[in-house]
Design a protein around this motif. Structure first.
Motif, PDB file in Angstrom:
ATOM      1  N   PRO A 287       0.748  -1.122  -0.117  1.00 51.25           N
ATOM      2  CA  PRO A 287       0.000  -0.008  -0.208  1.00 51.25           C
ATOM      3  C   PRO A 287       1.038   1.230   0.072  1.00 51.25           C
ATOM      4  CG  PRO A 287      -0.025  -0.937   2.331  1.00 51.25           C
ATOM      5  CD  PRO A 287       0.825  -1.926   1.318  1.00 51.25           C
ATOM      6  N   LEU A 288       0.475   2.415  -0.684  1.00 54.04           N
ATOM      7  CA  LEU A 288       1.140   3.325  -1.009  1.00 54.04           C
ATOM      8  C   LEU A 288       0.501   4.653  -0.035  1.00 54.04           C
ATOM      9  CD1 LEU A 288       1.869   3.591  -4.541  1.00 54.04           C
ATOM     10  CD2 LEU A 288       3.344   2.712  -2.871  1.00 54.04           C
ATOM     11  N   THR A 289      -0.887   4.707  -0.200  1.00 56.66           N
ATOM     12  CA  THR A 289      -1.788   5.365   0.666  1.00 56.66           C
ATOM     13  C   THR A 289      -3.015   4.634   1.112  1.00 56.66           C
ATOM     14  OG1 THR A 289      -2.942   6.449  -1.234  1.00 56.66           O
ATOM     15  CG2 THR A 289      -0.966   7.386  -0.833  1.00 56.66           C
ATOM     16  N   LYS A 290      -3.934   5.310   1.524  1.00 53.69           N
ATOM     17  CA  LYS A 290      -5.129   4.675   1.938  1.00 53.69           C
ATOM     18  C   LYS A 290      -5.903   3.902   0.694  1.00 53.69           C
ATOM     19  CE  LYS A 290      -5.967   6.687   6.435  1.00 53.69           C
ATOM     20  NZ  LYS A 290      -7.059   7.379   7.415  1.00 53.69           N
ATOM     21  N   LEU A 291      -5.720   4.762  -0.601  1.00 59.81           N
ATOM     22  CA  LEU A 291      -6.391   4.491  -1.674  1.00 59.81           C
ATOM     23  C   LEU A 291      -5.648   3.726  -2.788  1.00 59.81           C
ATOM     24  CD1 LEU A 291      -8.816   7.422  -2.043  1.00 59.81           C
ATOM     25  CD2 LEU A 291      -9.395   5.156  -0.850  1.00 59.81           C
ATOM     26  N   PHE A 292      -4.345   3.999  -2.891  1.00 59.93           N
ATOM     27  CA  PHE A 292      -3.341   3.766  -3.764  1.00 59.93           C
ATOM     28  C   PHE A 292      -2.509   2.493  -3.394  1.00 59.93           C
ATOM     29  CE2 PHE A 292      -4.432   7.762  -5.480  1.00 59.93           C
ATOM     30  CZ  PHE A 292      -4.603   7.613  -6.700  1.00 59.93           C
ATOM     31  N   GLU A 293      -2.300   1.493  -4.159  1.00 59.61           N
ATOM     32  CA  GLU A 293      -1.337   0.533  -3.992  1.00 59.61           C
ATOM     33  C   GLU A 293      -0.515   0.244  -5.219  1.00 59.61           C
ATOM     34  OE1 GLU A 293      -2.956  -3.613  -2.476  1.00 59.61           O
ATOM     35  OE2 GLU A 293      -3.010  -3.776  -4.647  1.00 59.61           O
ATOM     36  N   GLY A 294       0.671  -0.090  -5.130  1.00 56.38           N
ATOM     37  CA  GLY A 294       1.682  -0.400  -5.978  1.00 56.38           C
ATOM     38  C   GLY A 294       1.974  -1.953  -5.986  1.00 56.38           C
TER      39      GLY A 294
END
Length: 363
Positions: A287-294
């Motif tokens: 997870p990169l942020t609460k909404l983004f994932e890499g």
């Protein structure tokens, strides 16, 4: 540019979705205009879907689903009538389906160092009717058995039935304009999930019954094994897919390797198409942020040297390598409409591809 509407008609629900956006795409991309050169009707320039659901058709909890889809190149009509199930009796679903779509997976032409697959001038028209039996779940196992009749035809871009492609090689098993078969399919699935891991096994066995002398007799086996593990904030996902076909087969029944859900970086079916297949997918996401994932991924697939055993040998004709490796990265965004995903992949020929899609739509 489109319209979407839900209508409640008594107990039935009707969803209508009409989309004119491909007209804009046609203006921006001349290739679309070239693909539509045979389309004279204004209706051919409409993309949309119609869905009708009735939860209690005859007052005994019978469910009726009717789905009509029309795309730029394909169409699909699906009708399902479900009878209620009990704790000890399998749910019965009667299904009728008719679909037409470009047969890109096997007869498509790899282009741009196999990063894309273009139409090979062969379209698959399939009519099927049958019965599905969903067995009541037992612990972590579930199973489905179905029997269906299939009538398969191959069409050229003008809509005429063909028995051979533009290279003069067969596109049916019978050598005629169509293939008929009765298929008994059994699918078993096992799944477990914990807070930090999950496991999934899926087995499919299809048996073609030679009811008449020219009808296809075959056995098709496919399996999928997946394992996901969370290590701190990192999630590791590994999957293994394999399959084999014994007996009669039409070229369109071959296992296609390459594309989304297979070996990324290649076009659909651009790695190979054979009687056997083996595909390995590995992925590491964070997870990169609460909404983004890499994520980083590595895919491998092979036809195990079986491409030459497919009638007409389409893999050799189009120069498919038979095995390939794809790797790259992915960015995912969670939204109310589903997971928006963008993949950047590189294949074994160092050609790059970008995939965009929306999955896991919210209910």
């Amino acid at each position: 540019m489109g319209a979407q509407k839900s209508i409640q008609a008594g107990k039935a629900k009707i969803d209508v979705n009409v989309d004119f956006s491909h007209q804009l795409c046609g203006t921006l991309f001349p290739a679309y205009l070239n693909a539509l050169r045979h389309s004279d009707s204004p209706l051919s320039q409409i993309i949309g879907s119609l869905c009708i659901k009735h939860p209690n058709l005859f007052g005994r909890s019978e469910k009726l689903d009717v789905l009509l889809d029309k795309g730029l190149y394909e169409s699909n009509i699906f009708v399902a009538y479900r009878r209620p199930s009990s704790h000890w009796l399998a749910q019965q679903t009667f299904v009728v389906q008719h679909s037409v779509a470009p047969e890109v997976a096997v007869h498509g032409v790899p282009v741009d160092n196999f990063s894309r697959s273009g139409s090979g001038g062969v379209n698959l028209c399939r009519f099927s009717a049958g019965l599905n039996l969903n067995e009541p779940a037992s612990s972590a196992w579930s199973s489905t058995t179905s029997i269906r009749y299939e009538h398969v035809r191959l069409l050229n871009d003008d809509g005429r039935c063909i028995s051979r492609d533009m290279s003069g090689l067969p596109v049916t098993c019978s050598g005629g304009l169509h293939d008929n078969m009765v298929v008994v399919k059994t699918e078993s699935q096992y799944g477990t999930a914990k807070d930090d891991s999950f496991s999934q096994l899926n087995f499919q066995i299809e048996q073609g019954l030679p009811i008449f002398p020219k009808w296809l007799a075959f056995n098709r086996f496919k399996f999928l094994a997946r394992r996901g593990t969370k290590v701190g904030p990192v999630f590791l996902l590994m999957s293994l897919t394999g399959g084999s076909i014994v007996g009669d087969m039409a070229p369109c029944q071959a296992f296609s390797i390459g594309g989304i859900g297979s070996v990324r970086g290649y076009g659909e079916g651009a790695v190979g198409s054979g009687r056997q297949c083996l595909i390995v997918n590995n992925e590491v996401s964070v997870p990169l942020t609460k909404l983004f994932e890499g994520a980083l991924f590595l895919d491998f697939g092979t036809d195990l040297g079986s491409g030459r055993l497919v009638p007409g040998n389409p893999a050799l004709r189009y120069g498919k390598p038979g095995s390939g490796v794809g790797y790259g990265c992915s960015l995912r965004f969670r939204s109310q409409v589903g997971q928006v995903q963008v993949d950047y992949a590189i294949n074994g020929f160092q050609q790059t591809s970008i995939y965009f899609g929306i999955s896991n739509a919210a209910s």
